[in-house]
Write a protein that holds these residues in place. Sequence first.
Motif, PDB file in Angstrom:
ATOM      1  N   THR A  69       0.834  -1.214   0.000  1.00 14.69           N
ATOM      2  CA  THR A  69       0.000   0.000   0.000  1.00 14.69           C
ATOM      3  C   THR A  69       0.866   1.260   0.000  1.00 14.69           C
ATOM      4  N   LEU A  70       2.012   1.234   0.684  1.00 14.83           N
ATOM      5  CA  LEU A  70       2.958   2.361   0.575  1.00 14.83           C
ATOM      6  C   LEU A  70       3.280   2.593  -0.909  1.00 14.83           C
ATOM      7  N   SER A  71       3.604   1.497  -1.592  1.00 18.53           N
ATOM      8  CA  SER A  71       3.995   1.583  -2.998  1.00 18.53           C
ATOM      9  C   SER A  71       2.852   2.105  -3.858  1.00 18.53           C
ATOM     10  N   GLN A  72       1.660   1.610  -3.590  1.00 19.73           N
ATOM     11  CA  GLN A  72       0.475   2.007  -4.363  1.00 19.73           C
ATOM     12  C   GLN A  72       0.280   3.522  -4.336  1.00 19.73           C
ATOM     13  N   TYR A  73       0.448   4.126  -3.144  1.00 15.54           N
ATOM     14  CA  TYR A  73       0.241   5.576  -3.042  1.00 15.54           C
ATOM     15  C   TYR A  73       1.338   6.356  -3.753  1.00 15.54           C
ATOM     16  N   ASN A  74       2.591   5.894  -3.662  1.00 10.27           N
ATOM     17  CA  ASN A  74       3.677   6.554  -4.401  1.00 10.27           C
ATOM     18  C   ASN A  74       3.414   6.523  -5.894  1.00 10.27           C
ATOM     19  N   THR A  75       3.057   5.320  -6.360  1.00  9.31           N
ATOM     20  CA  THR A  75       3.113   5.016  -7.783  1.00  9.31           C
ATOM     21  C   THR A  75       1.814   5.332  -8.511  1.00  9.31           C
ATOM     22  N   ARG A  76       0.677   5.006  -7.864  1.00  6.47           N
ATOM     23  CA  ARG A  76      -0.617   5.082  -8.568  1.00  6.47           C
ATOM     24  C   ARG A  76      -1.507   6.227  -8.110  1.00  6.47           C
ATOM     25  N   HIS A  77      -1.336   6.692  -6.864  1.00 12.54           N
ATOM     26  CA  HIS A  77      -2.208   7.765  -6.361  1.00 12.54           C
ATOM     27  C   HIS A  77      -1.586   9.142  -6.602  1.00 12.54           C
ATOM     28  N   TYR A  78      -0.368   9.328  -6.056  1.00 11.89           N
ATOM     29  CA  TYR A  78       0.224  10.670  -6.061  1.00 11.89           C
ATOM     30  C   TYR A  78       1.284  10.854  -7.137  1.00 11.89           C
ATOM     31  N   LEU A  79       1.736   9.755  -7.755  1.00 13.34           N
ATOM     32  CA  LEU A  79       2.763   9.829  -8.796  1.00 13.34           C
ATOM     33  C   LEU A  79       3.964  10.655  -8.325  1.00 13.34           C
ATOM     34  N   ILE A  80       4.514  10.252  -7.187  1.00  9.70           N
ATOM     35  CA  ILE A  80       5.683  10.963  -6.648  1.00  9.70           C
ATOM     36  C   ILE A  80       6.785  10.888  -7.713  1.00  9.70           C
ATOM     37  N   PRO A  81       7.246  12.044  -8.216  1.00 13.27           N
ATOM     38  CA  PRO A  81       8.038  12.044  -9.457  1.00 13.27           C
ATOM     39  C   PRO A  81       9.231  11.095  -9.488  1.00 13.27           C
ATOM     40  N   PRO A 113       3.521  17.350 -13.015  1.00 11.82           N
ATOM     41  CA  PRO A 113       2.224  18.048 -12.941  1.00 11.82           C
ATOM     42  C   PRO A 113       1.135  17.224 -12.245  1.00 11.82           C
ATOM     43  N   HIS A 114       1.165  15.905 -12.452  1.00 10.18           N
ATOM     44  CA  HIS A 114       0.177  15.046 -11.778  1.00 10.18           C
ATOM     45  C   HIS A 114       0.375  15.105 -10.265  1.00 10.18           C
ATOM     46  N   PHE A 115       1.653  15.009  -9.847  1.00  4.23           N
ATOM     47  CA  PHE A 115       1.950  15.062  -8.415  1.00  4.23           C
ATOM     48  C   PHE A 115       1.497  16.399  -7.819  1.00  4.23           C
ATOM     49  N   LEU A 116       1.822  17.492  -8.502  1.00  2.00           N
ATOM     50  CA  LEU A 116       1.471  18.818  -7.964  1.00  2.00           C
ATOM     51  C   LEU A 116      -0.044  18.974  -7.828  1.00  2.00           C
ATOM     52  N   GLU A 117      -0.788  18.444  -8.800  1.00  2.00           N
ATOM     53  CA  GLU A 117      -2.250  18.542  -8.749  1.00  2.00           C
ATOM     54  C   GLU A 117      -2.808  17.686  -7.605  1.00  2.00           C
ATOM     55  N   ARG A 118      -2.323  16.463  -7.505  1.00  2.00           N
ATOM     56  CA  ARG A 118      -2.893  15.515  -6.533  1.00  2.00           C
ATOM     57  C   ARG A 118      -2.427  15.835  -5.107  1.00  2.00           C
ATOM     58  N   ALA A 119      -1.121  15.992  -4.942  1.00  2.00           N
ATOM     59  CA  ALA A 119      -0.598  16.322  -3.606  1.00  2.00           C
ATOM     60  C   ALA A 119      -1.087  17.717  -3.208  1.00  2.00           C
ATOM     61  N   GLY A 120      -1.137  18.620  -4.192  1.00  2.00           N
ATOM     62  CA  GLY A 120      -1.575  19.996  -3.917  1.00  2.00           C
ATOM     63  C   GLY A 120      -2.971  20.031  -3.331  1.00  2.00           C
TER      64      GLY A 120
END
Length: 606
Positions: A69-81, A113-120
Amino acid sequence: MSEARFPGPFEIETPPGAEGWQELYGYSAVFSEDRREYEDSMFWFHDGVHWPTVLTPWDATFFEYAIATLSQYNTRHYLIPPALGIDARIVNGYGYLSPVGVTDPAEIEARVPHFLERAGHYFSNWDDLYDKWLVKMRALVGEMESIRFEALPEKEELEVITEGHGTGAGLTLMTSYHKVVDLGFKLWQYHFEFLNLGYAAYLDFFGFCKQAFPSIPDLAIAKMVAGVEVDLFRPDDELKKLARLAVELGLDDAFADADRPDVLEERLRGSDEGRRWLAAWGEAAEPWFNFSTGSGFYHSDRIWIEHRDIPFGFIRDYAAKLREGADLARPLEEIRAERDRIVSEYSELLASDEDRAAFAEKIGLARVVFPYVENHNFYVEHWAHSILWRKMRQLGRVLVKEGFCEAEDDVFYFKRNEIPDALWDMYQAWAVGVTPRGPAYWPKEIERRRGIVAALEQWSPPPALGTPPETITEPFTIMLWGITTESVAGWLSAGETGDTGELTGMAASPGVVEGPARVIFSPAQINEVQDGEVLVAPLTAPSWAPIFGKIGATVTDVGGMMSHAAIVCREYGLPAVTGTAFGTKRIKTGQRIRVDGNTGTVTVLD
């Protein structure tokens, strides 16, 4: 460094008596020839921060859930660059991890841009979303509490017929287990909804500081977010309140029986003051004493509410300190004054108002998100896991009653996905009115597995596997696990520098203290710690906080700047050096040592 390497995953030998250990875990959780080329190419480290000892088959559930689940959030939810997930394997019963990075600069850029939108979105609405998270968590805990495991009845109750239920106890038993497993998985999805972003905000602030002030120590950055009020410290605060109440009511003498909780409670029930104290205990215990003495990831960790001698012992010690006139409060004012002084000094070094505004904004966000970095630990690993372990033991008692195993804790020697098969065997035989196969099959198999686990416990896991990278840059690896280019070099040269009187690690919490060492390897030894000693341990758990009033400093083998040991020590104003790798091997109880939490060095003075 690329020349030097650790043993590869396929060079590790099975300890004598542990043959067949791979069958205790899921087929995808172990190294295999099918993926050998990939697995040999990666650098794996032992996660001693969370999983320092052998995992029984069912305990591996939370190892798998947490890392996936840690990996899922990095990779699929927030797209940590720059980061994908963290890959995980079990070797001889121990958990190893390997962070997977994004190597293509174009892909990193495309993720930004995906990360900035989602994390933002989360950063802009943090308080509102976090309030909703607390509501979701409490609802989830309520669902977990509502699960009941009961033995299959001789006959269904008449109401099942007269009320037209149309189902029976067999369905309830099967679905209750699925519910435990599914709610545990959901719990870990919730765990990482905020955590990776909490670290990301801190790391963004950390990166800004390193760029703006190239010589700034990591510890100075950590101090800038110290002095927070977090729920993780609430159990310890509740103990202090109960100790004060015991002293006020003149009951503290009763706590001489702390090691015999039933005797102590019986004694307290005999007076109005005692009953008043017990009522206060009851209010605090749920939920705050659903607190594990370990990391919360092992069924064998002792939980305060179930082992009342532990909190009663802490209350006894606190009451004695109060009688001596000690102040039990955390030194929050000093920590905050130091925090504000550092912020102000570094702010003045910045060249422009624009830079100062950016600095203030980043530190503001880091402080908003920081409490969650610790709070989740109480709600997930301690409170919710405590309930799930209790529910599994309830299921264990059903298995014992039906002859599938001999003791309730034997349930943890089943793999997660084997239990439905065992329950089906039990249900089908009950439905037909014949004998299940389980009582002839499972007790022997559990005994075999117990022998394998015991053999694995005699093995000492290497700190890492494979060839380390030239430099370690992955921020989570450095911050949480304390694994740096320097620490890996230290692991590789351990044999050459074995007798040096100095150890180095992370400067995790400021201050310099000298004192006699107390080396302990498990929470069961906490009561051996004496006033003024320096605690030396593989790692510490948040529930060890009550002994922080006794000790002078802390030294751990594992953990980085953002490990729980480091954060808790900073908040209690206690010097700490974490991630020394060899502290418990090189230091002996009674030796005088100097702990310098400003520089990250530990010196054996004897």
